[in-house]
Write a protein that holds these residues in place. Structure first.
Motif, PDB file in Angstrom:
ATOM      1  N   PRO A  22       0.785  -1.231   0.000  1.00  0.00           N
ATOM      2  CA  PRO A  22       0.000   0.000   0.000  1.00  0.00           C
ATOM      3  C   PRO A  22       0.820   1.286   0.000  1.00  0.00           C
ATOM      4  O   PRO A  22       0.261   2.377  -0.159  1.00  0.00           O
ATOM      5  CB  PRO A  22      -0.810  -0.111   1.291  1.00  0.00           C
ATOM      6  N   GLY A  23       2.116   1.190   0.208  1.00  0.00           N
ATOM      7  CA  GLY A  23       2.946   2.383   0.204  1.00  0.00           C
ATOM      8  C   GLY A  23       2.564   3.404   1.264  1.00  0.00           C
ATOM      9  O   GLY A  23       2.794   4.600   1.097  1.00  0.00           O
ATOM     10  N   GLY A  24       1.972   2.939   2.367  1.00  0.00           N
ATOM     11  CA  GLY A  24       1.590   3.851   3.441  1.00  0.00           C
ATOM     12  C   GLY A  24       0.338   4.664   3.158  1.00  0.00           C
ATOM     13  O   GLY A  24       0.005   5.580   3.916  1.00  0.00           O
ATOM     14  N   PHE A  25      -0.391   4.293   2.106  1.00  0.00           N
ATOM     15  CA  PHE A  25      -1.531   5.096   1.657  1.00  0.00           C
ATOM     16  C   PHE A  25      -2.628   5.219   2.719  1.00  0.00           C
ATOM     17  O   PHE A  25      -3.088   6.321   3.032  1.00  0.00           O
ATOM     18  CB  PHE A  25      -2.112   4.470   0.386  1.00  0.00           C
ATOM     19  N   GLY A  26      -3.061   4.115   3.283  1.00  0.00           N
ATOM     20  CA  GLY A  26      -4.144   4.151   4.259  1.00  0.00           C
ATOM     21  C   GLY A  26      -3.748   4.864   5.537  1.00  0.00           C
ATOM     22  O   GLY A  26      -4.528   5.641   6.098  1.00  0.00           O
ATOM     23  N   ARG A  27      -2.548   4.586   6.007  1.00  0.00           N
ATOM     24  CA  ARG A  27      -2.061   5.234   7.233  1.00  0.00           C
ATOM     25  C   ARG A  27      -2.007   6.755   7.049  1.00  0.00           C
ATOM     26  O   ARG A  27      -2.407   7.515   7.934  1.00  0.00           O
ATOM     27  CB  ARG A  27      -0.677   4.688   7.568  1.00  0.00           C
ATOM     28  N   VAL A  81     -10.709  11.213   2.581  1.00  0.00           N
ATOM     29  CA  VAL A  81      -9.349  11.603   2.185  1.00  0.00           C
ATOM     30  C   VAL A  81      -8.783  10.582   1.207  1.00  0.00           C
ATOM     31  O   VAL A  81      -8.196  10.946   0.174  1.00  0.00           O
ATOM     32  CB  VAL A  81      -8.434  11.732   3.422  1.00  0.00           C
ATOM     33  N   ALA A  82      -8.952   9.292   1.498  1.00  0.00           N
ATOM     34  CA  ALA A  82      -8.432   8.240   0.624  1.00  0.00           C
ATOM     35  C   ALA A  82      -9.063   8.315  -0.759  1.00  0.00           C
ATOM     36  O   ALA A  82      -8.365   8.203  -1.781  1.00  0.00           O
ATOM     37  CB  ALA A  82      -8.675   6.871   1.248  1.00  0.00           C
ATOM     38  N   GLU A  83     -10.360   8.487  -0.816  1.00  0.00           N
ATOM     39  CA  GLU A  83     -11.037   8.559  -2.114  1.00  0.00           C
ATOM     40  C   GLU A  83     -10.602   9.794  -2.904  1.00  0.00           C
ATOM     41  O   GLU A  83     -10.439   9.731  -4.126  1.00  0.00           O
ATOM     42  CB  GLU A  83     -12.543   8.539  -1.906  1.00  0.00           C
ATOM     43  N   ARG A 124     -14.029   1.550   2.326  1.00  0.00           N
ATOM     44  CA  ARG A 124     -13.799   2.536   1.263  1.00  0.00           C
ATOM     45  C   ARG A 124     -12.316   2.697   0.954  1.00  0.00           C
ATOM     46  O   ARG A 124     -11.933   2.883  -0.210  1.00  0.00           O
ATOM     47  CB  ARG A 124     -14.446   3.867   1.641  1.00  0.00           C
ATOM     48  N   ILE A 125     -11.462   2.568   1.951  1.00  0.00           N
ATOM     49  CA  ILE A 125     -10.019   2.652   1.716  1.00  0.00           C
ATOM     50  C   ILE A 125      -9.539   1.394   0.988  1.00  0.00           C
ATOM     51  O   ILE A 125      -8.744   1.467   0.043  1.00  0.00           O
ATOM     52  CB  ILE A 125      -9.260   2.863   3.031  1.00  0.00           C
ATOM     53  N   GLY A 126     -10.012   0.236   1.419  1.00  0.00           N
ATOM     54  CA  GLY A 126      -9.632  -0.998   0.765  1.00  0.00           C
ATOM     55  C   GLY A 126     -10.046  -1.033  -0.694  1.00  0.00           C
ATOM     56  O   GLY A 126      -9.297  -1.504  -1.569  1.00  0.00           O
ATOM     57  N   MET A 127     -11.227  -0.510  -0.993  1.00  0.00           N
ATOM     58  CA  MET A 127     -11.709  -0.499  -2.373  1.00  0.00           C
ATOM     59  C   MET A 127     -10.853   0.432  -3.236  1.00  0.00           C
ATOM     60  O   MET A 127     -10.597   0.132  -4.415  1.00  0.00           O
ATOM     61  CB  MET A 127     -13.167  -0.068  -2.402  1.00  0.00           C
ATOM     62  N   VAL A 128     -10.410   1.549  -2.677  1.00  0.00           N
ATOM     63  CA  VAL A 128      -9.515   2.439  -3.419  1.00  0.00           C
ATOM     64  C   VAL A 128      -8.239   1.694  -3.792  1.00  0.00           C
ATOM     65  O   VAL A 128      -7.772   1.757  -4.944  1.00  0.00           O
ATOM     66  CB  VAL A 128      -9.177   3.695  -2.587  1.00  0.00           C
ATOM     67  N   LYS A 129      -7.660   0.976  -2.850  1.00  0.00           N
ATOM     68  CA  LYS A 129      -6.408   0.259  -3.095  1.00  0.00           C
ATOM     69  C   LYS A 129      -6.577  -0.808  -4.177  1.00  0.00           C
ATOM     70  O   LYS A 129      -5.781  -0.889  -5.118  1.00  0.00           O
ATOM     71  CB  LYS A 129      -5.913  -0.382  -1.805  1.00  0.00           C
TER      72      LYS A 129
END
Length: 233
Positions: A22-27, A81-83, A124-129
């Motif tokens: 994930p490259g730290g995306f969710g965090r 924010v993730a979306e 929603r974060i998992g779906m973005v990834k």
């Protein structure tokens, strides 16, 4: 993808460091959301790997002296924010792990197998990834379980099992297989009576021993699962 009315095996993949990096995306999205909502950064070293985002965000609030009742607000803002930053996922280092696409495609050819995800990510974060790296095609995300569904990862197995039973017909505990990269993934499988399979990409220690528990197998996404390996000539 079209699914039948019943299945023989439910394979539940973890997302982070099992299917993708994930490259730290969710965090980053969660830390950004915290600072936006409460006006100061979260600087505590809150453990994350293998835990649900819901548990991590609850810890953020406790360390920040914020009432834990605000976790719903924090979850929603983190997802927003993730979306909003979805296009930045790969630019920030997010990428599928070697063999992930091939493993999903191979299992999609196994009759009676349903694939989905069991992950600590907020939905929603998992779906973005997954969308960012094209890993949704062979997954039935209607039966997926995410960090929104329960604070404790081990409880997510039953969430997916019940959803799969409604959508595809029942399956006993022996037909559920979890594929993940942390000891918490293995513990979740053992606690729920599912079959664990741990892949080694993430930098976490291999579990040592657990009395009377089956020994989990370790393989990367590039290695075919045992029911797909060709027999020796």
């Amino acid at each position: 993808m079209t699914y039948g009315s019943s299945y023989d095996r439910l394979v539940l993949w973890d997302i982070d460091f099992t299917l993708l990096n994930p490259g730290g995306f969710g965090r980053t999205a969660m830390l950004t959301a915290f600072e936006e909502l409460f006006g100061f950064p979260m600087e505590a070293d809150v453990p994350g790997h293998g835990r649900t985002d819901r548990a991590i965000l609850t810890d953020f609030l406790e360390h920040g002296g914020i009432p834990v009742e605000r976790v719903g607000d924090l979850r929603r803002r983190a997802a927003e924010v993730a979306e909003a930053r979805a296009a930045e996922f790969t630019a920030g280092g997010g990428h599928p792990l070697d063999g992930a696409h091939g493993a999903l495609a191979a299992l999609a050819e196994v009759p009676g197998t349903v694939q989905s995800v069991l992950t600590g990510n907020l939905r929603r974060i998992g779906m973005v990834k997954l969308s960012a790296v094209g890993l949704r095609d062979h997954l039935d995300l209607e039966v997926a379980s995410f960090g929104d569904d329960h604070l404790v990862r081990a409880e997510l197995v039953e969430v997916s099992r019940e959803r799969a039973a409604v959508r595809h017909g029942g399956a006993d505990a022996g037909t559920v297989v979890l594929v993940g990269d942390t000891p918490l993934d293995v513990e979740a499988a053992l606690a729920a009576g599912a079959g664990p399979s741990a892949s080694p990409p993430a930098p976490t220690p291999r579990p040592t021993s657990r009395p009377r528990a089956p020994t989990p197998s370790y393989r990367t996404c590039a290695t075919p699962p045992p029911w797909r390996r060709p027999s020796s000539p």
